[in-house]
Design a protein around this motif. Structure first.
Motif, PDB file in Angstrom:
ATOM      1  N   ASN A  50      76.789   5.377  35.399  1.00 55.25           N
ATOM      2  CA  ASN A  50      78.178   5.400  35.895  1.00 55.25           C
ATOM      3  C   ASN A  50      78.610   4.042  36.459  1.00 55.25           C
ATOM      4  OD1 ASN A  50      76.430   6.007  38.017  1.00 55.25           O
ATOM      5  ND2 ASN A  50      77.690   7.660  38.859  1.00 55.25           N
ATOM      6  N   GLN A  51      77.656   3.145  36.675  1.00 51.58           N
ATOM      7  CA  GLN A  51      78.042   1.778  37.064  1.00 51.58           C
ATOM      8  C   GLN A  51      78.645   1.003  35.894  1.00 51.58           C
ATOM      9  OE1 GLN A  51      74.126   0.785  39.201  1.00 51.58           O
ATOM     10  NE2 GLN A  51      75.647  -0.427  40.308  1.00 51.58           N
ATOM     11  N   VAL A  52      78.439   1.497  34.675  1.00 48.88           N
ATOM     12  CA  VAL A  52      79.125   0.903  33.525  1.00 48.88           C
ATOM     13  C   VAL A  52      80.130   1.898  32.951  1.00 48.88           C
ATOM     14  CG1 VAL A  52      77.342  -0.793  32.975  1.00 48.88           C
ATOM     15  CG2 VAL A  52      77.194   1.490  31.976  1.00 48.88           C
ATOM     16  N   GLY A  95      70.911  -4.080  47.970  1.00 48.79           N
ATOM     17  CA  GLY A  95      72.172  -4.588  47.452  1.00 48.79           C
ATOM     18  C   GLY A  95      72.545  -3.761  46.249  1.00 48.79           C
ATOM     19  N   CYS A  96      73.708  -4.026  45.649  1.00 47.21           N
ATOM     20  CA  CYS A  96      74.179  -3.191  44.544  1.00 47.21           C
ATOM     21  C   CYS A  96      75.126  -4.011  43.685  1.00 47.21           C
ATOM     22  CB  CYS A  96      74.903  -1.976  45.112  1.00 47.21           C
ATOM     23  SG  CYS A  96      75.540  -0.853  43.864  1.00 47.21           S
ATOM     24  N   LEU A  97      74.952  -3.939  42.368  1.00 47.28           N
ATOM     25  CA  LEU A  97      75.830  -4.716  41.479  1.00 47.28           C
ATOM     26  C   LEU A  97      77.288  -4.263  41.585  1.00 47.28           C
ATOM     27  CD1 LEU A  97      73.584  -5.027  38.277  1.00 47.28           C
ATOM     28  CD2 LEU A  97      73.971  -6.730  40.073  1.00 47.28           C
ATOM     29  N   GLN A 137      65.514   5.622  44.309  1.00 47.78           N
ATOM     30  CA  GLN A 137      66.371   6.397  45.223  1.00 47.78           C
ATOM     31  C   GLN A 137      67.799   5.868  45.240  1.00 47.78           C
ATOM     32  OE1 GLN A 137      64.356   7.762  49.048  1.00 47.78           O
ATOM     33  NE2 GLN A 137      62.835   6.345  48.262  1.00 47.78           N
ATOM     34  N   HIS A 138      67.938   4.550  45.183  1.00 49.40           N
ATOM     35  CA  HIS A 138      69.274   3.940  45.167  1.00 49.40           C
ATOM     36  C   HIS A 138      70.035   4.361  43.905  1.00 49.40           C
ATOM     37  CE1 HIS A 138      72.061   0.372  45.854  1.00 49.40           C
ATOM     38  NE2 HIS A 138      72.314   0.701  44.603  1.00 49.40           N
ATOM     39  N   GLU A 139      69.368   4.273  42.749  1.00 47.18           N
ATOM     40  CA  GLU A 139      70.036   4.607  41.477  1.00 47.18           C
ATOM     41  C   GLU A 139      70.295   6.110  41.369  1.00 47.18           C
ATOM     42  OE1 GLU A 139      71.252   2.196  39.989  1.00 47.18           O
ATOM     43  OE2 GLU A 139      70.046   0.691  41.019  1.00 47.18           O
ATOM     44  N   TYR A 140      69.345   6.902  41.838  1.00 48.67           N
ATOM     45  CA  TYR A 140      69.487   8.371  41.831  1.00 48.67           C
ATOM     46  C   TYR A 140      70.728   8.774  42.632  1.00 48.67           C
ATOM     47  CZ  TYR A 140      67.601  13.188  42.116  1.00 48.67           C
ATOM     48  OH  TYR A 140      67.385  14.536  42.017  1.00 48.67           O
ATOM     49  N   ASP A 141      70.920   8.115  43.759  1.00 43.49           N
ATOM     50  CA  ASP A 141      72.124   8.365  44.569  1.00 43.49           C
ATOM     51  C   ASP A 141      73.396   8.109  43.764  1.00 43.49           C
ATOM     52  OD1 ASP A 141      70.997   9.246  46.908  1.00 43.49           O
ATOM     53  OD2 ASP A 141      71.325   7.392  48.042  1.00 43.49           O
ATOM     54  N   HIS A 142      73.400   7.027  42.974  1.00 39.56           N
ATOM     55  CA  HIS A 142      74.596   6.737  42.160  1.00 39.56           C
ATOM     56  C   HIS A 142      74.962   7.938  41.289  1.00 39.56           C
ATOM     57  CE1 HIS A 142      75.737   2.676  43.043  1.00 39.56           C
ATOM     58  NE2 HIS A 142      74.586   2.141  42.698  1.00 39.56           N
ATOM     59  N   LEU A 143      73.946   8.572  40.695  1.00 40.70           N
ATOM     60  CA  LEU A 143      74.204   9.702  39.790  1.00 40.70           C
ATOM     61  C   LEU A 143      74.810  10.883  40.544  1.00 40.70           C
ATOM     62  CD1 LEU A 143      70.996   9.636  37.537  1.00 40.70           C
ATOM     63  CD2 LEU A 143      73.153   8.395  37.252  1.00 40.70           C
TER      64      LEU A 143
HETATM   65 ZN    ZN Z   1      73.837   0.349  43.219  1.00 40.62          ZN
END
Ligand code: ZN
Length: 186
Positions: A50-52, A95-97, A137-143
């Protein structure tokens, strides 16, 4: 291969829960290739679909560019499910892109157990700790529609609000391409 624009903080697609993928496809393989290419160009170590701008339950991780992890393999997590946490709660800077130039200490469990499908759509289970557990954990949160900045409270959160607002307005100074026309949650 294609470089995909990265969606900014509070983009609609990053605040919605993602959908499980039902089967492998050529489109999925292409998306995975493009996500790795996009992430590497932006010097990221994790990127969620979802970041793209894609609402699929999928993220990629690659720690191999880091000095400490020369042996790391690029990893694809499709339909991931974290089934257990272990170890101490650890504070670590993230951090986060999608949130350029923001770095904050976030507390998360040290270890986890995750089941997922790999790039071949085969079921896998993995124990992760250290930086890998952190990135997962950071990426899982994005989902699930969650940003790392959501964990900040009080003054730290208040101080960050103007910065987040600028990113929402497309005024960040990212050195990679951000999606200029993303729908933003107000
Ligand atoms: Zn991120």
């Amino acid at each position: 291969m294609a470089i995909l624009p990265i969606y900014p903080y509070d983009a609609q697609v990053l605040r919605e829960e993602t959908r499980d993928l039902e089967s492998p496809s050529q489109d999925l393989t292409q998306l995975i290739v493009d996500m790795f290419e996009t992430m590497h160009l932006a010097n990221g170590i994790g990127l969620a679909a979802n970041q793209v701008g894609k609402g699929d339950s999928l993220f990629v991780v690659d720690l191999s560019g880091m000095e400490e992890y020369p042996e790391a393999k690029p990893l694809v997590f499709i339909n991931p499910l974290i089934t257990d946490f272990a170890g101490d709660d650890i504070s670590f800077e993230e951090g986060c892109l999608s949130v350029p130039d923001v770095r904050e200490d976030i507390i998360r469990p040290e270890k986890l157990l995750i089941s997922y499908r790999d790039a071949n759509f085969e079921l896998q289970e993995m124990e992760a700790d250290g930086l890998l557990a952190r990135v997962i954990q950071h990426e899982y949160d994005h989902l699930e529609g969650i940003f790392f900045t959501d964990y900040l409270k009080g003054l730290r959160k208040r101080l960050l609000m103007p910065v987040l607002k600028k990113i929402k307005r497309g005024e960040s100074a990212a050195e990679y391409q951000m999606a200029a026309d993303a729908a933003i949650v107000e």
